[in-house]
Design a protein around this motif. Structure first.
Motif, PDB file in Angstrom:
ATOM      1  N   PRO A 341       0.813  -1.227   0.000  1.00 18.07           N
ATOM      2  CA  PRO A 341       0.000   0.000   0.000  1.00 18.07           C
ATOM      3  C   PRO A 341       0.840   1.267   0.000  1.00 18.07           C
ATOM      4  CG  PRO A 341      -0.860  -1.587   1.584  1.00 18.07           C
ATOM      5  CD  PRO A 341       0.455  -2.129   1.106  1.00 18.07           C
ATOM      6  N   GLU A 342       2.024   1.231   0.644  1.00 21.42           N
ATOM      7  CA  GLU A 342       2.841   2.445   0.717  1.00 21.42           C
ATOM      8  C   GLU A 342       3.474   2.825  -0.617  1.00 21.42           C
ATOM      9  OE1 GLU A 342       5.257  -1.029   2.420  1.00 21.42           O
ATOM     10  OE2 GLU A 342       3.230  -0.207   2.598  1.00 21.42           O
ATOM     11  N   ASN A 343       3.416   1.936  -1.611  1.00 20.37           N
ATOM     12  CA  ASN A 343       3.975   2.234  -2.942  1.00 20.37           C
ATOM     13  C   ASN A 343       2.899   2.505  -3.992  1.00 20.37           C
ATOM     14  OD1 ASN A 343       6.665   1.932  -2.131  1.00 20.37           O
ATOM     15  ND2 ASN A 343       6.604  -0.273  -2.445  1.00 20.37           N
ATOM     16  N   MET A 344       1.647   2.526  -3.583  1.00 21.33           N
ATOM     17  CA  MET A 344       0.564   2.680  -4.549  1.00 21.33           C
ATOM     18  C   MET A 344       0.437   4.122  -5.026  1.00 21.33           C
ATOM     19  SD  MET A 344      -2.507   0.400  -2.917  1.00 21.33           S
ATOM     20  CE  MET A 344      -2.315  -1.362  -2.622  1.00 21.33           C
ATOM     21  N   PRO A 345       0.199   4.337  -6.310  1.00 21.68           N
ATOM     22  CA  PRO A 345      -0.155   5.670  -6.794  1.00 21.68           C
ATOM     23  C   PRO A 345      -1.664   5.901  -6.655  1.00 21.68           C
ATOM     24  CG  PRO A 345       0.122   4.199  -8.644  1.00 21.68           C
ATOM     25  CD  PRO A 345       0.422   3.386  -7.423  1.00 21.68           C
ATOM     26  N   ILE A 346      -2.095   7.079  -7.039  1.00 21.25           N
ATOM     27  CA  ILE A 346      -3.503   7.449  -6.855  1.00 21.25           C
ATOM     28  C   ILE A 346      -4.439   6.552  -7.654  1.00 21.25           C
ATOM     29  CG2 ILE A 346      -5.171   9.270  -7.383  1.00 21.25           C
ATOM     30  CD1 ILE A 346      -3.137  11.302  -6.503  1.00 21.25           C
ATOM     31  N   SER A 347      -4.071   6.231  -8.899  1.00 23.90           N
ATOM     32  CA  SER A 347      -4.973   5.451  -9.750  1.00 23.90           C
ATOM     33  C   SER A 347      -5.261   4.075  -9.155  1.00 23.90           C
ATOM     34  CB  SER A 347      -4.362   5.311 -11.140  1.00 23.90           C
ATOM     35  OG  SER A 347      -3.082   4.694 -11.062  1.00 23.90           O
ATOM     36  N   TYR A 348      -4.221   3.424  -8.636  1.00 24.51           N
ATOM     37  CA  TYR A 348      -4.395   2.093  -8.046  1.00 24.51           C
ATOM     38  C   TYR A 348      -5.196   2.190  -6.752  1.00 24.51           C
ATOM     39  CZ  TYR A 348      -3.043  -2.713  -6.840  1.00 24.51           C
ATOM     40  OH  TYR A 348      -3.058  -4.047  -6.538  1.00 24.51           O
ATOM     41  N   ALA A 349      -4.875   3.178  -5.920  1.00 19.26           N
ATOM     42  CA  ALA A 349      -5.595   3.350  -4.666  1.00 19.26           C
ATOM     43  C   ALA A 349      -7.070   3.656  -4.913  1.00 19.26           C
ATOM     44  CB  ALA A 349      -4.956   4.468  -3.848  1.00 19.26           C
ATOM     45  N   LEU A 350      -7.357   4.431  -5.956  1.00 17.08           N
ATOM     46  CA  LEU A 350      -8.744   4.761  -6.273  1.00 17.08           C
ATOM     47  C   LEU A 350      -9.519   3.526  -6.699  1.00 17.08           C
ATOM     48  CD1 LEU A 350     -10.753   7.101  -6.550  1.00 17.08           C
ATOM     49  CD2 LEU A 350     -10.011   7.359  -8.916  1.00 17.08           C
ATOM     50  N   GLN A 351      -8.877   2.643  -7.440  1.00 17.88           N
ATOM     51  CA  GLN A 351      -9.544   1.412  -7.863  1.00 17.88           C
ATOM     52  C   GLN A 351      -9.846   0.518  -6.655  1.00 17.88           C
ATOM     53  OE1 GLN A 351     -10.619   0.776 -10.869  1.00 17.88           O
ATOM     54  NE2 GLN A 351     -11.384  -1.281 -10.446  1.00 17.88           N
ATOM     55  N   LEU A 352      -8.913   0.420  -5.719  1.00 18.89           N
ATOM     56  CA  LEU A 352      -9.157  -0.371  -4.517  1.00 18.89           C
ATOM     57  C   LEU A 352     -10.256   0.252  -3.669  1.00 18.89           C
ATOM     58  CD1 LEU A 352      -5.509  -1.310  -3.446  1.00 18.89           C
ATOM     59  CD2 LEU A 352      -7.164  -2.675  -4.735  1.00 18.89           C
ATOM     60  N   PHE A 353     -10.268   1.586  -3.601  1.00 17.58           N
ATOM     61  CA  PHE A 353     -11.308   2.279  -2.848  1.00 17.58           C
ATOM     62  C   PHE A 353     -12.677   2.016  -3.470  1.00 17.58           C
ATOM     63  CE2 PHE A 353     -13.964   5.878  -1.684  1.00 17.58           C
ATOM     64  CZ  PHE A 353     -13.677   6.043  -0.343  1.00 17.58           C
ATOM     65  N   GLN A 354     -12.726   1.973  -4.790  1.00 17.13           N
ATOM     66  CA  GLN A 354     -13.982   1.692  -5.478  1.00 17.13           C
ATOM     67  C   GLN A 354     -14.490   0.300  -5.130  1.00 17.13           C
ATOM     68  OE1 GLN A 354     -13.776   1.959  -9.727  1.00 17.13           O
ATOM     69  NE2 GLN A 354     -15.844   1.211 -10.049  1.00 17.13           N
ATOM     70  N   GLY A 355     -13.595  -0.663  -5.051  1.00 16.64           N
ATOM     71  CA  GLY A 355     -14.013  -2.010  -4.686  1.00 16.64           C
ATOM     72  C   GLY A 355     -14.522  -2.103  -3.258  1.00 16.64           C
ATOM     73  N   ASP A 356     -13.939  -1.303  -2.352  1.00 18.95           N
ATOM     74  CA  ASP A 356     -14.346  -1.350  -0.944  1.00 18.95           C
ATOM     75  C   ASP A 356     -15.614  -0.553  -0.685  1.00 18.95           C
ATOM     76  OD1 ASP A 356     -12.198  -2.937  -0.358  1.00 18.95           O
ATOM     77  OD2 ASP A 356     -10.908  -1.273   0.257  1.00 18.95           O
ATOM     78  N   ARG A 357     -15.790   0.577  -1.361  1.00 13.09           N
ATOM     79  CA  ARG A 357     -16.882   1.493  -1.045  1.00 13.09           C
ATOM     80  C   ARG A 357     -17.787   1.719  -2.252  1.00 13.09           C
ATOM     81  NH1 ARG A 357     -15.562   1.065   3.537  1.00 13.09           N
ATOM     82  NH2 ARG A 357     -17.784   1.324   3.825  1.00 13.09           N
ATOM     83  N   LEU A 358     -18.044   0.660  -2.996  1.00 16.64           N
ATOM     84  CA  LEU A 358     -18.874   0.770  -4.190  1.00 16.64           C
ATOM     85  C   LEU A 358     -20.299   1.180  -3.839  1.00 16.64           C
ATOM     86  CD1 LEU A 358     -18.905   0.447  -7.243  1.00 16.64           C
ATOM     87  CD2 LEU A 358     -19.555  -1.955  -6.924  1.00 16.64           C
ATOM     88  N   GLY A 359     -20.765   0.820  -2.650  1.00 11.72           N
ATOM     89  CA  GLY A 359     -22.120   1.163  -2.239  1.00 11.72           C
ATOM     90  C   GLY A 359     -22.255   2.581  -1.711  1.00 11.72           C
ATOM     91  N   GLU A 360     -21.192   3.365  -1.724  1.00 11.41           N
ATOM     92  CA  GLU A 360     -21.247   4.750  -1.260  1.00 11.41           C
ATOM     93  C   GLU A 360     -20.721   5.663  -2.366  1.00 11.41           C
ATOM     94  OE1 GLU A 360     -20.242   5.108   3.161  1.00 11.41           O
ATOM     95  OE2 GLU A 360     -19.206   3.267   2.572  1.00 11.41           O
ATOM     96  N   PRO A 361     -21.553   5.929  -3.365  1.00 11.37           N
ATOM     97  CA  PRO A 361     -21.075   6.711  -4.527  1.00 11.37           C
ATOM     98  C   PRO A 361     -20.640   8.123  -4.169  1.00 11.37           C
ATOM     99  CG  PRO A 361     -23.461   6.389  -4.614  1.00 11.37           C
ATOM    100  CD  PRO A 361     -22.946   5.503  -3.513  1.00 11.37           C
ATOM    101  N   GLY A 362     -21.202   8.701  -3.117  1.00  8.58           N
ATOM    102  CA  GLY A 362     -20.794  10.050  -2.732  1.00  8.58           C
ATOM    103  C   GLY A 362     -19.338  10.104  -2.339  1.00  8.58           C
ATOM    104  N   LEU A 363     -18.893   9.130  -1.554  1.00 11.79           N
ATOM    105  CA  LEU A 363     -17.489   9.086  -1.135  1.00 11.79           C
ATOM    106  C   LEU A 363     -16.591   8.767  -2.331  1.00 11.79           C
ATOM    107  CD1 LEU A 363     -17.738   7.161   2.263  1.00 11.79           C
ATOM    108  CD2 LEU A 363     -18.038   9.594   1.795  1.00 11.79           C
TER     109      LEU A 363
END
Length: 398
Positions: A341-363
């Motif tokens: 996780p400490e080497n992730m860029p924004i694009s990769y982190a955003l994709q992981l965030f989408q998988g975790d919080r797909l049910g919260e489109p506002g976030l």
């Protein structure tokens, strides 16, 4: 043009508006909600279950006390930030600071048994704050209006309450989205730092390597020049999937897996398309400039750096913008080479965030907006060079 701008701008407008919406506005029987509303709240100090602020591993956290021990310590259950919600830790009870909760405001109409319990007339309209969400779904509401009933509490079913909402923006989506990021992300700054390292080095490497090779192909005479240039252009026909595995094996042999090196080092080896584009620019520059520099005693590198590069600023600018946008949005590269996780860029982190919080489109929309703001600002500031470079390169339809 105006109609086209409006049509192509609608997705961005929807992204921006959705990043400020509450969950109840995400889907509506009346269609898309373009004007968001926010739930009105008031500070409330809960006497039964107070909210505390404490320090946990160097950061401010909020939580409730699960247990107060005789030795003066307390067991705290963290509720904020959301990334470590549910974590418990021990802290001196004296170090805890009581802070107010934000109680939502609702309206209701008292009828039947509720009106008799509150000592109100049948059909009395009230305004109150929700002081407790009960386990069975009901809400305990403390009445604020009318003043004759102020301070009294009633227990209402969810269907009996109507939230008080006003037109506004829910800025909490941004803070909550950031608070969902893992602690090692340091509020997203770690992702931003990794992305900037990749972007800056990729832009520098692409400009330096591509311009040097393009200058050699356009101005220098050497055996096999045309053949090598044809071989270079032929590499553009190779699908990326063909070279994916060999590149991975090379980087694994070098020990570069789970580092940022595979994401920016290849930029220092040039790009066939960029070399072709810059070569065409170099060939359009009059030979008299180069001859004059040679008469003044300039070497090839001096001529390249001081005479030729300043003449192709539009092309360098457009290549820099294309490279920056490609490196900023690159997802496949980090997916293959990055594990920590400490080497992730924004694009990769955003994709992981989408998988975790797909049910919260506002976030999700809030974090996406933060991710695209830098490149969006760059495009507006550098669009002059971008358009000029596209026009001069022959891709403007001429």
């Amino acid at each position: 043009l105006l109609v086209g701008c409006v049509i192509f701008g609608l997705p961005f407008a929807y992204l921006l508006v959705t990043s400020f919406k509450e969950d109840r506005d995400m889907s509506s029987p009346n269609g898309i909600v373009w004007i968001p509303k926010v739930q009105q709240t008031v500070p409330y100090l809960d006497p039964k279950n107070p909210l505390y602020e404490a320090e946990y591993r160097g950061q401010k956290v909020q939580g409730v006390v699960l247990e107060k021990r005789p030795d003066g310590t307390a067991r705290v259950d963290i509720s904020q930030p959301l990334s470590i919600r549910g974590t418990t830790f021990d802290a001196p009870y004296d170090s805890l600071k009581v802070i107010p909760r934000q109680a939502p405001l609702v309206t209701s109409v008292l009828a039947g048994e509720l009106a008799r319990e509150a000592g109100a007339q049948e059909g009395t309209a009230i305004e109150g704050m929700v002081v407790e969400d009960m386990e069975d779904g009901r809400k305990r509401v403390e009445i604020r209006e009318p003043s004759a009933l102020k301070g009294k509490t009633v227990v209402l079913e969810p269907a009996q309450t109507e939230p008080i909402r006003k037109v506004g923006l829910r800025w909490q989506n941004y803070t909550e989205a950031i608070s969902f990021l893992p602690p090692e992300a340091k509020g997203g700054w770690m992702y931003l730092r990794n992305t900037l390292v990749i972007v800056i080095l990729s832009v520098l490497g692409t400009i330096l390597s591509s311009s040097l090779v393009a200058y050699a192909f356009s101005r220098m005479r050497f055996p096999g020049r045309n053949f090598l240039f044809a071989v270079l252009l032929s590499t553009m026909m190779l699908p990326a999937a063909v070279t994916l595995l060999p590149q991975f094996l090379i980087f694994r042999g070098l020990g570069w897996i789970d580092t940022l090196l595979p994401l920016w080092v290849p930029a220092f080896f040039g790009s066939a398309f960029n070399i072709f584009l810059l070569r065409q620019f170099f060939m359009s520059i009059p030979m008299e400039l180069e001859d004059a520099s040679k008469m003044d005693g300039c070497s090839y590198l001096k001529t390249f750096w001081s005479i030729m590069l300043p003449q192709i600023k539009p092309a360098l600018a457009v290549i820099a913008i294309w490279t920056l946008m490609g490196a900023w949005n690159n997802f496949m590269g980090p997916l293959i080479y990055i594990n920590s996780p400490e080497n992730m860029p924004i694009s990769y982190a955003l994709q992981l965030f989408q998988g975790d919080r797909l049910g919260e489109p506002g976030l999700l929309m809030a974090l996406t907006t933060l991710a695209i703001l830098p490149v969006l600002a760059l495009f507006f500031f550098a669009q002059k060079y971008f358009i000029e470079g596209v026009t001069l390169s022959g891709f403007g339809g001429r």
